[in-house]
Write an enzyme that holds these catalytic residues in place. Structure first.
Site, PDB file in Angstrom:
ATOM      1  N   LYS A 159       0.856  -1.176   0.000  1.00 26.49           N
ATOM      2  CA  LYS A 159       0.000   0.000   0.000  1.00 26.49           C
ATOM      3  C   LYS A 159       0.903   1.240   0.000  1.00 26.49           C
ATOM      4  CE  LYS A 159      -1.357   2.874   2.636  1.00 26.49           C
ATOM      5  NZ  LYS A 159      -1.261   3.985   1.684  1.00 26.49           N
ATOM      6  N   GLY A 186       7.047   5.126   8.074  1.00 27.98           N
ATOM      7  CA  GLY A 186       6.211   6.320   8.161  1.00 27.98           C
ATOM      8  C   GLY A 186       6.351   6.942   9.531  1.00 27.98           C
ATOM      9  N   GLU A 223       9.983   1.304  10.583  1.00 29.89           N
ATOM     10  CA  GLU A 223      10.965   2.344  10.262  1.00 29.89           C
ATOM     11  C   GLU A 223      10.239   3.668  10.438  1.00 29.89           C
ATOM     12  OE1 GLU A 223      14.032   1.800   9.641  1.00 29.89           O
ATOM     13  OE2 GLU A 223      14.086  -0.315   9.106  1.00 29.89           O
ATOM     14  N   CYS A 262      13.701  10.896   6.783  1.00 28.28           N
ATOM     15  CA  CYS A 262      13.796  10.496   8.196  1.00 28.28           C
ATOM     16  C   CYS A 262      15.235  10.612   8.670  1.00 28.28           C
ATOM     17  CB  CYS A 262      13.289   9.073   8.356  1.00 28.28           C
ATOM     18  SG  CYS A 262      14.097   7.959   7.207  1.00 28.28           S
ATOM     19  N   GLU A 300      10.511  16.706  14.476  1.00 32.10           N
ATOM     20  CA  GLU A 300      11.048  16.375  13.157  1.00 32.10           C
ATOM     21  C   GLU A 300      10.591  17.496  12.216  1.00 32.10           C
ATOM     22  OE1 GLU A 300       9.465  12.707  11.540  1.00 32.10           O
ATOM     23  OE2 GLU A 300      11.391  12.278  10.595  1.00 32.10           O
TER      24      GLU A 300
HETATM   25  P1  NAP Z   1       2.467   8.597   7.640  1.00 33.88           P
HETATM   26  O1  NAP Z   1       1.399   9.591   7.699  1.00 33.88           O
HETATM   27  O2  NAP Z   1       2.716   7.746   8.810  1.00 33.88           O
HETATM   28  O3  NAP Z   1       2.145   7.713   6.347  1.00 33.88           O
HETATM   29  C1  NAP Z   1       2.948   6.645   5.950  1.00 33.88           C
HETATM   30  C2  NAP Z   1       2.094   5.597   5.262  1.00 33.88           C
HETATM   31  O4  NAP Z   1       1.142   5.096   6.190  1.00 33.88           O
HETATM   32  C3  NAP Z   1       1.289   6.112   4.085  1.00 33.88           C
HETATM   33  O5  NAP Z   1       1.220   5.095   3.118  1.00 33.88           O
HETATM   34  C4  NAP Z   1      -0.068   6.368   4.702  1.00 33.88           C
HETATM   35  O6  NAP Z   1      -1.120   6.328   3.777  1.00 33.88           O
HETATM   36  C5  NAP Z   1      -0.162   5.205   5.657  1.00 33.88           C
HETATM   37  N1  NAP Z   1      -1.090   5.389   6.774  1.00 33.88           N
HETATM   38  C6  NAP Z   1      -1.425   6.552   7.404  1.00 33.88           C
HETATM   39  N2  NAP Z   1      -2.262   6.272   8.426  1.00 33.88           N
HETATM   40  C7  NAP Z   1      -2.451   4.923   8.443  1.00 33.88           C
HETATM   41  C8  NAP Z   1      -3.207   4.029   9.271  1.00 33.88           C
HETATM   42  N3  NAP Z   1      -3.924   4.470  10.303  1.00 33.88           N
HETATM   43  N4  NAP Z   1      -3.168   2.715   8.984  1.00 33.88           N
HETATM   44  C9  NAP Z   1      -2.437   2.249   7.955  1.00 33.88           C
HETATM   45  N5  NAP Z   1      -1.706   3.032   7.136  1.00 33.88           N
HETATM   46  C10 NAP Z   1      -1.707   4.361   7.390  1.00 33.88           C
HETATM   47  O7  NAP Z   1       3.887   9.236   7.305  1.00 33.88           O
HETATM   48  P2  NAP Z   1       4.258  10.233   6.131  1.00 33.88           P
HETATM   49  O8  NAP Z   1       3.846  11.599   6.507  1.00 33.88           O
HETATM   50  O9  NAP Z   1       3.783   9.705   4.838  1.00 33.88           O
HETATM   51  O10 NAP Z   1       5.848  10.083   6.107  1.00 33.88           O
HETATM   52  C11 NAP Z   1       6.676  10.843   6.903  1.00 33.88           C
HETATM   53  C12 NAP Z   1       7.162  10.047   8.105  1.00 33.88           C
HETATM   54  O11 NAP Z   1       7.817   8.855   7.684  1.00 33.88           O
HETATM   55  C13 NAP Z   1       8.199  10.827   8.883  1.00 33.88           C
HETATM   56  O12 NAP Z   1       7.992  10.723  10.250  1.00 33.88           O
HETATM   57  C14 NAP Z   1       9.507  10.131   8.499  1.00 33.88           C
HETATM   58  O13 NAP Z   1      10.529  10.274   9.425  1.00 33.88           O
HETATM   59  C15 NAP Z   1       9.064   8.737   8.330  1.00 33.88           C
HETATM   60  N6  NAP Z   1      10.015   7.997   7.511  1.00 33.88           N
HETATM   61  C16 NAP Z   1      10.794   7.078   8.121  1.00 33.88           C
HETATM   62  C17 NAP Z   1      11.740   6.382   7.397  1.00 33.88           C
HETATM   63  C18 NAP Z   1      12.604   5.361   8.074  1.00 33.88           C
HETATM   64  O14 NAP Z   1      13.153   4.524   7.383  1.00 33.88           O
HETATM   65  N7  NAP Z   1      12.759   5.375   9.383  1.00 33.88           N
HETATM   66  C19 NAP Z   1      11.868   6.603   6.027  1.00 33.88           C
HETATM   67  C20 NAP Z   1      11.047   7.563   5.423  1.00 33.88           C
HETATM   68  C21 NAP Z   1      10.115   8.246   6.198  1.00 33.88           C
HETATM   69  P3  NAP Z   1      -1.702   7.693   3.122  1.00 33.88           P
HETATM   70  O15 NAP Z   1      -0.646   8.153   2.204  1.00 33.88           O
HETATM   71  O16 NAP Z   1      -2.929   7.277   2.443  1.00 33.88           O
HETATM   72  O17 NAP Z   1      -1.915   8.634   4.268  1.00 33.88           O
END
Ligand code: NAP
Length: 488
Positions: free
Chosen positions: A185, A239, A261, A295, A392
């Protein structure tokens, strides 16, 4: 609808439908999601908006394909991954353009993501044939112990928008190598890259049902429905920490294995003995990669008081020389942020830092629209406790805080709830090792602003999650161990 419905050059031939059981099809209710160009807010394409019925069909397909895929010889699985690697490499320009269009990053950086992301397919094509257990004598004698590795089973991958290719290949590579089938997804803001990758996997002959892609605007519902099904055995999520926490809770019912992650708040330490040229160079990479939307982005610059002024001045000079603009235009170094909320949140952190005592050396205010741009920004005199140091940023802002002793620097670095990556610049070998050991992070960049590498174990500790992607460790996330006791 086999082609992106937008007219933008570079999206010709990119699928917009769901990929389930080897078939491309529209969502059950025929809904679609608009994918926006962050450079001007226009609609790039519309992709299928899958619902829970589609997601369950994808899990049916993954579950049906699991036994045959895990029985496929490892060499064959590896060769399919290798073929995918070759095809992505051939189509690197197309992938880079799609990434740049939907995510915003400059084309050169998007090409960098293709190279980096594709390496996971190559690395794990090689790892597929190196999965093995052990044969061991019981320490007290009298029997033998045999261990064997088996694929965990069907997996769910949920990926973010910031690295739409690499965040997927880091999971798909090891899972397929280990013999697992997957439902992916992708983020709803950047689904096109993953659909393009699925086209490649299909083209090289990955069997139907092994890889399934469900794009959706109902992430919560789709995730919950899939995780409520005991056939799903593993969830790997990249995420935000907040969403990760929720998924960990959901995994409890069927005790699915999980890899998380999550977010980061990387400190970038510059000691008084650092090579300042190298530190500024490293700071530019660690801060500005992906417009700071990573991240691994350096989030807090902790600089020794004796070199802070010079470091800040030099960093501001470099930042002010960057060109901000549409990622696909020539000469652009810094693209737009992902959406209006991102610009607002970065702007609010900067304003609050200024209220708390910080001074702006360069940048500081969002650019006028259209598009979601924020200029490269350097803040000095940032108090250690400032709000911006605890959040962040996910934008091109470098806050600089000073320290006077090594102990103080390490304590400040470790004071975050996050523990993904830390960077440290020093020319003292003993200090390098001492500080690397003392930093409570999953990764340390020692005199370098970049740690990501398919051959290395990427991952964090504390609120940055657990599990490792890449390296020899990466495939373990997709393997269960069976131990056999054998009296002899
Ligand atoms: P996010 O809001 O957590 O979304 C990530 C993914 O999760 C998206 O595909 C999102 O879908 C989905 N999602 C959101 N709510 C969900 C739920 N309740 N149940 C299942 N899936 C759900 O994060 P983001 O804003 O896209 O990304 C930024 C974050 O990712 C930052 O905190 C960053 O540090 C972190 N990140 C971490 C790494 C690592 O390797 N540690 C790498 C890259 C990014 P939708 O798009 O439909 O909302």
């Amino acid at each position: 609808m086999t082609q992106a419905s937008g007219t933008r050059d570079g999206l010709e031939g990119v699928e917009t439908r769901l990929f389930i059981g080897g078939t491309w099809r529209d969502a059950d209710d025929a809904g679609t999601i608009d994918v926006l160009d962050p450079a001007d807010g226009s609609v790039l394409a519309s992709v299928a908006d899958g619902g829970t019925a589609d997601a369950m069909a994808a899990l049916d397909a993954a579950a049906d394909a699991q036994a045959a895929w895990s029985a496929t010889p490892p060499r064959e699985r590896g060769e399919l991954l290798r073929a995918a690697y070759e095809l992505v490499a051939q189509r690197a320009d197309q992938f880079a353009r799609v990434i740049s269009l939907e995510m915003g990053k400059p084309l050169a950086e998007a090409k960098g993501e293709v190279t980096y992301g594709n390496e996971f397919l190559r690395w794990f094509s090689e790892e597929a044939v190196r999965v093995h257990g052990r044969w061991m004598e019981n320490p007290v004698g009298g029997s033998r112990m045999l261990t064997m590795k088996k694929p965990v089973g069907p997996c769910l991958f949920i990926t973010p928008w910031n690295f739409p290719l690499a965040m997927g290949t880091r999971k798909i590579g090891p899972a397929l190598a280990a013999g697992c089938t997957v439902v992916i997804k992708p983020a709803s803001q950047t689904p096109l890259t993953m659909l393009l990758l699925a086209q490649v996997l299909e083209e090289v002959g990955v069997p139907a049902g092994v890889v399934n892609v469900v794009t959706t605007s109902s992430s919560r519902e789709v995730g919950a429905a899939l995780m409520a099904d005991p056939r799903l055995r593993k969830v790997s999520f990249t995420g935000s920490t907040e969403v990760g926490r929720g998924l960990i809770g959901q995994s409890a019912e069927h005790l699915q294995r999980i890899s998380m992650e999550l977010g980061g708040n990387a400190p970038f330490l510059v000691f008084e003995d650092a090579d300042l040229d190298a530190a500024v160079e490293g700071a530019m990479v660690a801060k500005m990669r992906n417009m700071g939307e990573a991240c691994t982005a350096a989030n807090r610059f902790l600089v020794h008081e004796s070199v802070a002024e010079e470091f800040g001045r030099r960093l501001a000079e470099r930042m002010s020389g960057l060109t901000v603009g549409r990622g696909q235009d020539d000469g652009v170094d810094v693209g737009p942020l992902i959406n209006a909320e991102a610009v607002e949140s970065v702007g609010a952190l900067v304003s609050e830092a200024v209220e708390e005592g910080a001074r702006v050396l360069v940048g500081g205010k969002p650019a006028e629209g259209p598009g979601w741009f924020f200029p490269p920004t350097v803040l000095v005199d940032v108090p250690a406790e400032a709000t911006i140091n605890r959040h962040e940023i996910f934008g091109p802002v470098a806050p600089i805080t000073t320290f006077s002793t090594e102990e103080e620097a390490v304590a400040a670095a470790n004071s975050s709830e996050y523990g993904l990556v830390a960077y440290a610049y020093t020319r003292d070998l003993t200090r390098s090792l001492r500080v690397s050991e003392a930093l409570a992070f999953g990764m340390v960049g020692l005199n370098t602003g970049i740690v990501s590498n398919a051959a290395a174990p990427f991952g964090g500790v504390k609120a940055s999650g657990f599990g490792r992607e890449g390296g020899f460790e990466g495939i373990e996330e997709y393997l269960d161990t069976t131990y056999v006791a054998i009296p002899l």
